[in-house]
Design a protein around this motif. Structure first.
Motif, short mmCIF file in Angstrom:
data_model
loop_
_atom_site.label_atom_id
_atom_site.label_comp_id
_atom_site.label_asym_id
_atom_site.label_seq_id
_atom_site.Cartn_x
_atom_site.Cartn_y
_atom_site.Cartn_z
N PRO A 93 0.82 -1.22 0.00
CA PRO A 93 0.00 0.00 0.00
C PRO A 93 0.85 1.27 0.00
O PRO A 93 0.31 2.36 -0.08
CB PRO A 93 -0.79 -0.11 1.31
CG PRO A 93 0.07 -0.94 2.21
CD PRO A 93 0.83 -1.90 1.31
N TYR A 94 2.16 1.16 0.08
CA TYR A 94 3.02 2.32 0.32
C TYR A 94 4.17 2.46 -0.67
O TYR A 94 4.90 3.43 -0.65
CB TYR A 94 3.60 2.26 1.74
CG TYR A 94 4.36 0.97 2.00
CD1 TYR A 94 5.75 0.96 1.92
CD2 TYR A 94 3.70 -0.21 2.27
CE1 TYR A 94 6.46 -0.21 2.13
CE2 TYR A 94 4.39 -1.39 2.49
CZ TYR A 94 5.76 -1.39 2.41
OH TYR A 94 6.44 -2.55 2.60
N ARG A 95 4.35 1.45 -1.55
CA ARG A 95 5.28 1.66 -2.65
C ARG A 95 4.92 0.72 -3.79
O ARG A 95 4.29 -0.30 -3.58
CB ARG A 95 6.74 1.56 -2.23
CG ARG A 95 7.26 0.20 -1.83
CD ARG A 95 8.65 0.43 -1.17
NE ARG A 95 9.42 -0.78 -0.99
CZ ARG A 95 10.25 -0.97 0.05
NH1 ARG A 95 10.36 -0.05 0.98
NH2 ARG A 95 10.95 -2.07 0.13
N LYS A 121 -3.82 -13.89 4.42
CA LYS A 121 -4.68 -13.09 5.31
C LYS A 121 -3.87 -12.03 6.05
O LYS A 121 -4.33 -10.91 6.24
CB LYS A 121 -5.38 -13.99 6.34
CG LYS A 121 -6.63 -14.67 5.83
CD LYS A 121 -7.32 -15.41 6.98
CE LYS A 121 -8.24 -16.49 6.46
NZ LYS A 121 -8.63 -17.44 7.51
N ILE A 122 -2.66 -12.40 6.50
CA ILE A 122 -1.81 -11.43 7.22
C ILE A 122 -1.48 -10.25 6.31
O ILE A 122 -1.65 -9.09 6.69
CB ILE A 122 -0.52 -12.11 7.74
CG1 ILE A 122 -0.85 -13.06 8.90
CG2 ILE A 122 0.52 -11.06 8.19
CD1 ILE A 122 0.33 -13.90 9.41
N PHE A 123 -1.07 -10.53 5.07
CA PHE A 123 -0.71 -9.42 4.18
C PHE A 123 -1.94 -8.57 3.81
O PHE A 123 -1.84 -7.35 3.72
CB PHE A 123 0.06 -9.90 2.95
CG PHE A 123 1.52 -10.13 3.26
CD1 PHE A 123 2.37 -9.06 3.49
CD2 PHE A 123 2.03 -11.41 3.41
CE1 PHE A 123 3.70 -9.25 3.83
CE2 PHE A 123 3.36 -11.62 3.75
CZ PHE A 123 4.20 -10.53 3.96
N ALA A 158 -4.49 -8.10 5.80
CA ALA A 158 -4.76 -7.31 7.02
C ALA A 158 -3.79 -6.12 7.12
O ALA A 158 -4.15 -5.05 7.60
CB ALA A 158 -4.66 -8.19 8.26
N LEU A 159 -2.56 -6.31 6.63
CA LEU A 159 -1.56 -5.24 6.66
C LEU A 159 -1.79 -4.21 5.54
O LEU A 159 -1.03 -3.25 5.41
CB LEU A 159 -0.15 -5.83 6.53
CG LEU A 159 0.39 -6.60 7.74
CD1 LEU A 159 1.70 -7.31 7.39
CD2 LEU A 159 0.58 -5.68 8.94
N GLY A 160 -2.80 -4.44 4.72
CA GLY A 160 -3.13 -3.47 3.67
C GLY A 160 -2.58 -3.82 2.30
O GLY A 160 -2.76 -3.07 1.34
N PHE A 161 -1.86 -4.94 2.19
CA PHE A 161 -1.38 -5.38 0.88
C PHE A 161 -2.56 -5.95 0.09
O PHE A 161 -3.54 -6.42 0.66
CB PHE A 161 -0.31 -6.47 1.04
CG PHE A 161 1.02 -5.97 1.56
CD1 PHE A 161 1.12 -5.39 2.82
CD2 PHE A 161 2.17 -6.09 0.81
CE1 PHE A 161 2.34 -4.92 3.31
CE2 PHE A 161 3.41 -5.63 1.28
CZ PHE A 161 3.48 -5.05 2.54
N THR A 183 -0.95 -16.66 5.66
CA THR A 183 -0.01 -15.63 5.24
C THR A 183 -0.69 -14.63 4.30
O THR A 183 -0.47 -13.42 4.40
CB THR A 183 1.22 -16.28 4.59
OG1 THR A 183 1.76 -17.23 5.52
CG2 THR A 183 2.29 -15.25 4.24
N LEU A 218 6.78 -9.60 -4.06
CA LEU A 218 6.40 -10.35 -2.87
C LEU A 218 5.37 -11.38 -3.30
O LEU A 218 4.35 -11.02 -3.90
CB LEU A 218 5.81 -9.40 -1.82
CG LEU A 218 5.45 -10.05 -0.49
CD1 LEU A 218 6.72 -10.45 0.27
CD2 LEU A 218 4.62 -9.09 0.35
N PHE A 275 5.79 -1.86 -6.33
CA PHE A 275 6.82 -2.86 -6.60
C PHE A 275 7.21 -2.89 -8.09
O PHE A 275 8.32 -3.29 -8.43
CB PHE A 275 6.36 -4.25 -6.17
CG PHE A 275 6.30 -4.45 -4.67
CD1 PHE A 275 7.03 -3.66 -3.80
CD2 PHE A 275 5.52 -5.47 -4.13
CE1 PHE A 275 6.99 -3.85 -2.42
CE2 PHE A 275 5.47 -5.68 -2.76
CZ PHE A 275 6.19 -4.87 -1.90
#
Lengths: 176, 176
Positions: free
Chosen positions: A40-42, A90-92, A94-97, A88, A51, A44
């Motif tokens: 969400p911030y750069r 779900k984690i990304f 949740a982190l906004g990816f 994994t 990733l 790729f």
């Protein structure tokens, strides 16, 4: 670990007999299903990073790829850890990816001396040949790259055939 | 999965005989070393999230914790996957995340019926008691929380003793 990698388009039916001729050993076949994530911030695509969660037969691996380190091969830093695939992802999320795209392929893997040879049949893209050497020290990058192009010359392939566009970029219809 | 969790300060020498009295079974002891990460694009202290790699005896787990879902307990979504510790730390650093702090503790784990009881001795912070219930469905959150406070009343603990500040926040010297 740095992966020195060269990829070219190749008709597998022409490569197989040549691999046999040089005594390459088939060491595996994988059905790989790759999901790529966007941050969400750069971007790729601009930073030339990737990733990915790769699922292969019930197992999964999280891979980060750093920017390519030269202009002719796909050499780059790779970091990999086994993970649980669904959690994994779900984690990304949740982190906004978010999911940027998916690549599915059948990869046949051969070993020819120290070179790893992959015959990739990629869904929607066709057939490719990838050759790889793993390098511990950056000072060995150039000699490894030369070894790979020398190896590829046996298949009638030279530097100008090298494709640096990723399968994901091809799937997303981007140009290199 | 949602973890309903209540944490209080507690003198372990007073809790142990009570755990024995109610027939709690000791199910494990872990030396946990936790590294927390900060994101480059949002402040987990403000969003009330956490991203952590926990190392315990050669194994490692990546955990994402979502925001707390109520005002009295530490109930929140938890996502966990086994990982390779060193590589996962490198991946997050490569993605621009940085290490926010570390928490080391010895955790003794007991089971008392469906409740998981943890006696935590945290480096630099002292002794705590944590009780936990895992919940599949959000509608069961309140009843689970009530069960936990009822359970804790056996130890002379009530709702006002509940600490919602994380060990990391305490280590970093933050106030709740």
């Amino acid at each position: 670990m740095i992966e020195v990698e060269v990829k070219v388009r190749a008709d597998h039916s022409k490569i197989r007999p040549l691999l046999e001729k040089i005594g390459a050993n088939k060491i595996g076949v994988e059905e790989q299903s790759d999901t790529y994530f966007s941050a969400p911030y750069r971007d790729f695509a601009n930073t030339d990073e990737a990733l990915r969660i790769r699922s292969l037969g019930g197992q999964a691996v999280l891979t980060y790829k750093g920017p390519k380190l030269d202009k002719v091969s796909k050499t780059r830093e790779e970091l990999e850890t086994p993970v649980d695939e669904a959690t994994t992802a779900k984690i990304f999320r949740a982190l906004g990816f978010s999911e940027a795209g998916a690549v599915r392929k059948k990869r046949e893997i051969f070993r020819a001396g120290e070179v790893i040879v992959c015959l990739d049949a990629v869904e929607g893209l066709g057939e490719f040949l990838e050759v790889e050497l793993d390098v511990e020290d950056e000072k060995d990058l150039e000699s490894s790259r030369e070894k790979l192009f020398e190896f590829l010359s046996q298949f009638g392939v030279d530097e100008k055939d090298s494709i640096r566009t990723s399968y994901l970029e091809m799937v997303l219809g981007k140009k290199n």
